[in-house]
Each structure stands twice: as structure tokens, then as C-alpha cells.
Design an enzyme around this catalytic site. Structure first.
Site, PDB file in Angstrom:
ATOM      1  N   ASN A 253       0.871  -1.173   0.000  1.00  0.00           N
ATOM      2  CA  ASN A 253       0.000   0.000   0.000  1.00  0.00           C
ATOM      3  C   ASN A 253       0.909   1.225   0.000  1.00  0.00           C
ATOM      4  O   ASN A 253       1.344   1.692   1.040  1.00  0.00           O
ATOM      5  CB  ASN A 253      -0.906  -0.024   1.235  1.00  0.00           C
ATOM      6  CG  ASN A 253      -1.900   1.119   1.269  1.00  0.00           C
ATOM      7  OD1 ASN A 253      -1.798   2.080   0.514  1.00  0.00           O
ATOM      8  ND2 ASN A 253      -2.871   1.015   2.167  1.00  0.00           N
TER       9      ASN A 253
ATOM     10  N   ARG B 266      -2.901  -1.491  -3.507  1.00  0.00           N
ATOM     11  CA  ARG B 266      -3.932  -0.452  -3.483  1.00  0.00           C
ATOM     12  C   ARG B 266      -3.663   0.525  -4.620  1.00  0.00           C
ATOM     13  O   ARG B 266      -2.555   1.033  -4.763  1.00  0.00           O
ATOM     14  CB  ARG B 266      -3.902   0.287  -2.149  1.00  0.00           C
ATOM     15  CG  ARG B 266      -4.856   1.477  -2.073  1.00  0.00           C
ATOM     16  CD  ARG B 266      -4.575   2.289  -0.844  1.00  0.00           C
ATOM     17  NE  ARG B 266      -5.433   3.472  -0.758  1.00  0.00           N
ATOM     18  CZ  ARG B 266      -5.032   4.645  -0.267  1.00  0.00           C
ATOM     19  NH1 ARG B 266      -3.789   4.772   0.173  1.00  0.00           N
ATOM     20  NH2 ARG B 266      -5.850   5.664  -0.218  1.00  0.00           N
TER      21      ARG B 266
ATOM     22  N   HIS C 106     -11.183   5.923  -0.595  1.00  0.00           N
ATOM     23  CA  HIS C 106     -11.065   5.153   0.653  1.00  0.00           C
ATOM     24  C   HIS C 106     -12.000   3.935   0.639  1.00  0.00           C
ATOM     25  O   HIS C 106     -12.387   3.422   1.687  1.00  0.00           O
ATOM     26  CB  HIS C 106     -11.374   6.022   1.889  1.00  0.00           C
ATOM     27  CG  HIS C 106     -10.399   7.131   2.090  1.00  0.00           C
ATOM     28  ND1 HIS C 106     -10.789   8.443   2.314  1.00  0.00           N
ATOM     29  CD2 HIS C 106      -9.047   7.138   2.102  1.00  0.00           C
ATOM     30  CE1 HIS C 106      -9.716   9.208   2.444  1.00  0.00           C
ATOM     31  NE2 HIS C 106      -8.648   8.443   2.317  1.00  0.00           N
TER      32      HIS C 106
ATOM     33  N   HIS D  61     -13.725   8.063   7.721  1.00  0.00           N
ATOM     34  CA  HIS D  61     -12.325   7.652   7.579  1.00  0.00           C
ATOM     35  C   HIS D  61     -11.483   8.916   7.721  1.00  0.00           C
ATOM     36  O   HIS D  61     -11.385   9.721   6.793  1.00  0.00           O
ATOM     37  CB  HIS D  61     -12.102   6.998   6.206  1.00  0.00           C
ATOM     38  CG  HIS D  61     -10.671   6.617   5.950  1.00  0.00           C
ATOM     39  ND1 HIS D  61     -10.225   5.312   5.979  1.00  0.00           N
ATOM     40  CD2 HIS D  61      -9.588   7.368   5.653  1.00  0.00           C
ATOM     41  CE1 HIS D  61      -8.926   5.280   5.708  1.00  0.00           C
ATOM     42  NE2 HIS D  61      -8.520   6.523   5.515  1.00  0.00           N
ATOM     43  N   LEU D  62     -10.896   9.097   8.909  1.00  0.00           N
ATOM     44  CA  LEU D  62     -10.180  10.321   9.226  1.00  0.00           C
ATOM     45  C   LEU D  62      -8.706  10.015   9.448  1.00  0.00           C
ATOM     46  O   LEU D  62      -8.326   9.392  10.442  1.00  0.00           O
ATOM     47  CB  LEU D  62     -10.772  10.979  10.479  1.00  0.00           C
ATOM     48  CG  LEU D  62     -12.294  11.211  10.471  1.00  0.00           C
ATOM     49  CD1 LEU D  62     -12.739  11.846  11.778  1.00  0.00           C
ATOM     50  CD2 LEU D  62     -12.710  12.059   9.280  1.00  0.00           C
TER      51      LEU D  62
ATOM     52  N   GLY E 197      -5.534  11.687   4.789  1.00  0.00           N
ATOM     53  CA  GLY E 197      -6.650  11.954   3.889  1.00  0.00           C
ATOM     54  C   GLY E 197      -7.938  11.625   4.627  1.00  0.00           C
ATOM     55  O   GLY E 197      -7.970  10.695   5.432  1.00  0.00           O
TER      56      GLY E 197
ATOM     57  N   ARG F 269      -4.864  18.996   2.327  1.00  0.00           N
ATOM     58  CA  ARG F 269      -5.830  19.262   1.258  1.00  0.00           C
ATOM     59  C   ARG F 269      -7.050  19.989   1.830  1.00  0.00           C
ATOM     60  O   ARG F 269      -7.463  19.712   2.954  1.00  0.00           O
ATOM     61  CB  ARG F 269      -6.249  17.942   0.600  1.00  0.00           C
ATOM     62  CG  ARG F 269      -5.163  17.323  -0.266  1.00  0.00           C
ATOM     63  CD  ARG F 269      -5.539  15.901  -0.688  1.00  0.00           C
ATOM     64  NE  ARG F 269      -5.030  14.922   0.247  1.00  0.00           N
ATOM     65  CZ  ARG F 269      -5.375  13.633   0.246  1.00  0.00           C
ATOM     66  NH1 ARG F 269      -6.259  13.192  -0.627  1.00  0.00           N
ATOM     67  NH2 ARG F 269      -4.854  12.799   1.124  1.00  0.00           N
TER      68      ARG F 269
ATOM     69  N   GLY G  60      -6.341   6.812  11.154  1.00  0.00           N
ATOM     70  CA  GLY G  60      -5.443   7.317  12.197  1.00  0.00           C
ATOM     71  C   GLY G  60      -6.071   8.286  13.176  1.00  0.00           C
ATOM     72  O   GLY G  60      -6.009   8.092  14.392  1.00  0.00           O
ATOM     73  N   ILE G  61      -6.694   9.354  12.683  1.00  0.00           N
ATOM     74  CA  ILE G  61      -7.340  10.319  13.571  1.00  0.00           C
ATOM     75  C   ILE G  61      -8.583   9.700  14.185  1.00  0.00           C
ATOM     76  O   ILE G  61      -8.831   9.820  15.390  1.00  0.00           O
ATOM     77  CB  ILE G  61      -7.702  11.600  12.791  1.00  0.00           C
ATOM     78  CG1 ILE G  61      -6.448  12.285  12.257  1.00  0.00           C
ATOM     79  CG2 ILE G  61      -8.488  12.558  13.672  1.00  0.00           C
ATOM     80  CD1 ILE G  61      -6.731  13.433  11.301  1.00  0.00           C
ATOM     81  N   GLY G  62      -9.379   9.028  13.371  1.00  0.00           N
ATOM     82  CA  GLY G  62     -10.623   8.440  13.859  1.00  0.00           C
ATOM     83  C   GLY G  62     -10.416   7.406  14.945  1.00  0.00           C
ATOM     84  O   GLY G  62     -11.215   7.287  15.881  1.00  0.00           O
TER      85      GLY G  62
ATOM     86  N   GLU H  92      -6.985  -1.976   5.442  1.00  0.00           N
ATOM     87  CA  GLU H  92      -7.058  -2.014   3.984  1.00  0.00           C
ATOM     88  C   GLU H  92      -6.241  -3.163   3.416  1.00  0.00           C
ATOM     89  O   GLU H  92      -6.637  -3.781   2.408  1.00  0.00           O
ATOM     90  CB  GLU H  92      -6.555  -0.684   3.415  1.00  0.00           C
ATOM     91  CG  GLU H  92      -7.435   0.512   3.745  1.00  0.00           C
ATOM     92  CD  GLU H  92      -6.739   1.833   3.488  1.00  0.00           C
ATOM     93  OE1 GLU H  92      -7.369   2.720   2.903  1.00  0.00           O
ATOM     94  OE2 GLU H  92      -5.559   1.971   3.883  1.00  0.00           O
TER      95      GLU H  92
END
Length: 396
Positions: free
Chosen positions: A9, A94, A182, A209-210, A213, A242, A328-330, A379
């Protein structure tokens, strides 16, 4: 290790990988997982963990050894050669953008590679790095099957009204449409919900999905109904670098100020989002630790826009039965999750303020009308499953 599948990935600044063994009934048994992070930085690092989670390799390299994705691939390839006695049966990758035509995983050949190369302008931050290891392995081991798994494929179940922009139909036929991304992460969450949250698994769920990205997906009955991301991976939620949702007039303004397409592309993919708004960092951990008011504004904006998106996606489904945070953040930034949940209180979200542990899947009270869960994504497991299915179908 002949009966194994290697998953790669590749991103813009890291390469994640996992090796899976094939168990009884083709069950996937992870042998190890790792990543090379900090590609192009001052301290690129290779970390690998075995199946139990024990760190078996933690190596820091000089910046010249992983100055780009190709250099990182060479480091990873050298390490893998030492660890794997025999070639895996296949390598799964991916690939962020599959365009309008690729709706399922595909066995890689030269024609497919050329068609995916044509999609680079739609995902310039990701697509070249996704394709680079495919080409590298193909050059060195052309006999080794490789499978491309597309982040856009899961969203091809969208109704037409969700996929169209308000532009002439001929542009839609040319491929100018909302794709969503995602998808491999969302597909994995859909497979996990029956086990971790059976009450909502077949209902109307927004998955956020946080990570570096960010996007959110409306899932009904385990299928994607709508997504915040659109034609490219710039749209929707604010991200690390972004901007997310942006008036197209801003791009026209930048053009009128003399910026060309390349400069605008770099600006939108690398200088905006949390980094641009805070002026400090694209890393949520840095912003949470800072007392700079710009850091607070960036985090407030992130929570504000994410809560807005959850409400909009609930509207797409005609209601909401649950929310899931992942990536990661989520998964790890509890203060950010809490802020989003509080902004969703009017929808029936009742955050359990006493639950502090990230390991608890449910973070709302039992009385919450809309339960909220934290579900780690994987993933690479999803890619391995798809890769195995493609290889088995070819063997049949």
C-alpha cells in the site's frame, strides 16, 4: 512461504505492507506487517511487527537512501528478500483511482497499467506512487501475478443522483463524475460491523475515515450510497494538507493571479487543509498539543465540517442508525472524535464522557439514539482477500 500473499500500500510519504499466509479454507493469517515512513524526509524509518505485534525490525536510514518512493522500494525489497524464502503466490496493491471502468480488482497487465497511468491527473498525490511498485516488481519478476485493487470500486453502487455534478451530460460520459475514495477501508468496515456492531451492520451508517486523507461514506445495508469525496481526492472533508470542499471560484481566482495548473495543484494538495489553516502542522497531534489560536481554529474547522458531512450523508439515506470512526485520527484522536460527537448531539448522539480507552468499540452511552463506534481499519487485509479471489479465479 510459497502459500503467502504480499500486500503493498504505497502512498506519497510511506509504504505500508503486510504478508499473509493461507490457512485452512484460504483463511488469511498475517505473518508480519510494517511500513517505511518518512520517505523524502530526514529520517526514513522501517518498522516491522510480527503476528503478535512484537517489533522485529526498527531501522532508521539516511535521507539519501529513501529520498523517494523508488528508493524506499529498494530498501523494502532488500528486507523482504531476506525474510521470504519463496515468492508469494501474488502481490496485491492499493490503487487509488480506477476511473469509471474498473469496478472490481484486476490482474495487472501492460494494458491495465497504461489505462491506470492515464488517471494520474485525477490523483497526482497517490496514483504514481501506487503504480511505481507494480512496475518495479513487473520488471524484476514478470511471472509473479499482481492484482490492482481500487479505492473507487466500492462506491460504484451509488445512485446516479449521487454521482453527477450539475454539468452537461457529455462531461459525465467523459468520466467527470463523483467517484469517492477510501473504498477499501469502507469495504473492510462493512465486513467487520456484523461482528462488532451487529445492531447497525445492515442499517444506515456513516463511516468517517479520518487520517492524513479524510472522507466520510454513507453505507446502507453494507453498500456505499454516497461519499464526501468526488472527482478527485481533494473534495469533501478538510485533510492534513488538502482543503476539502472548496468553491471552484477560488481556483479561478488563483489563475487570475497568475498561478499555472502545476502551481495550483501543488498548493491544493500540499499547502492547504489543517496545515494551511493552522500555519503550523498537518498533524492533529501537533495541533492538539499547541496553545496557538490558529491550531484551535484548524481543529474547530475540522470538527465543524465533519459534523456537517455526517448530517448531509444521513440525509442521503433518509436517517441514521450509527456512526463509525476509523483510520489514524478516527481511531486515536479521542478529543477530535469527542468534538464531532458533541456537534452531532442534536441528531441523538450521546457521547459517554467516562469512556476514555480507545480500545472500547462503542463510545456513546447505552441511551444514545445514534450509537457511535471506533473500528480499526485494515485495507491490507481487504486487498489480500481480493488478491486471493482473483488468483483463485484464474486457477479455476
Amino acid at each position: 512461504m510459497r502459500d503467502t500473499i504480499l500486500v503493498i500500500n504505497a502512498g506519497s510519504s510511506s509504504i505500508k505492507f503486510q504478508l499473509f499466509g493461507l490457512g485452512s479454507g484460504d483463511a488469511l493469517d498475517r505473518r508480519f506487517k510494517g511500513q517505511i515512513e518518512g520517505i523524502g524526509g530526514s529520517r526514513p524509518r522501517l518498522e516491522v511487527k510480527d503476528a503478535s505485534g512484537k517489533v522485529t525490525c526498527d531501522q532508521v536510514y539516511g535521507p539519501e537512501q529513501a529520498a523517494d518512493v523508488k528508493g524506499a522500494q529498494d530498501l523494502l525489497g532488500g528486507w523482504l528478500v531476506q525474510q521470504i524464502d519463496e515468492l508469494p503466490i501474488a502481490v496485491g496493491h492499493r490503487v487509488v483511482h480506477g476511473g469509471p471502468d474498473f469496478v472490481q480488482p484486476m490482474l495487472v497487465d501492460d494494458t491495465l497499467l497504461d489505462r491506470l497511468e492515464a488517471l494520474v491527473p485525477l490523483a497526482p498525490l497517490h496514483q504514481p506512487n501506487n503504480l511505481a511498485p507494480i512496475r518495479s516488481i513487473r520488471d524484476r519478476r514478470p511471472e509473479l501475478p499482481q492484482v490492482a485493487c481500487f479505492d473507487t470500486a466500492f462506491h460504484r453502487s451509488h445512485p446516479a443522483v449521487a454521482d453527477h455534478f450539475a454539468v452537461p451530460e457529455e462531461l459525465y460520459r467523459e468520466g467527470v463524475r463523483r467517484y469517492g475514495f477510501h473504498g477499501l477501508s469502507y469495504e473492510y468496515i462493512a465486513t467487520r460491523l456484523p461482528a462488532v456492531a451487529p445492531a447497525i451492520a445492515r442499517g444506515r451508517v456513516v463511516v468517517a475515515h479520518l487520517g492524513s486523507g479524510c472522507s466520510a461514506c454513507a453505507m446502507a445495508g453494507g453498500r456505499s450510497i454516497d461519499s464526501t469525496m468526488g472527482f478527485t481526492a481533494l473534495d469533501g472533508l478538510p485533510m492534513g494538507t488538502r482543503p476539502g470542499q472548496l468553491d471552484a471560484g477560488v481556483v479561478l481566482y488563483l489563475m487570475q493571479q497568475g498561478k499555472d495548473a502545476r502551481a495550483i495543484e501543488h498548493f491544493l494538495y500540499h499547502e492547504c487543509g489543517l496545515k494551511g489553516l493552522s500555519g503550523l502542522s498537518n498533524d492533529v497531534r501537533d495541533l492538539l498539543a499547541s496553545d496557538d489560536p490558529r491550531a484551535k481554529l484548524a481543529l474547530d474547522y475540522f470538527g465543524y465540517r465533519t459534523a456537517q458531512a455526517i448530517a448531509a450523508l444521513a440525509s442521503s439515506m433518509g436517517g441514521l442508525d450509527g456512526i463509525v470512526f476509523t483510520a489514524g485520527i478516527g481511531e486515536h484522536a479521542a478529543p477530535v472524535r469527542a468534538d464531532i460527537c458533541r456537534r452531532c448531539r442534536w441528531m441523538g448522539v450521546d457521547l459517554d464522557e467516562e469512556r476514555k480507552a480507545d480500545t472500547l468499540p462503542r463510545i456513546t452511552t447505552e441511551a444514545s439514539a445514534v450509537p457511535v463506534f471506533v473500528v480499526p481499519t485494515n485495507e491490507e487485509w481487504m486487498i489480500a482477500r481480493h488478491t486471493l479471489a482473483v488468483v483463485r479465479a484464474k486457477q479455476a
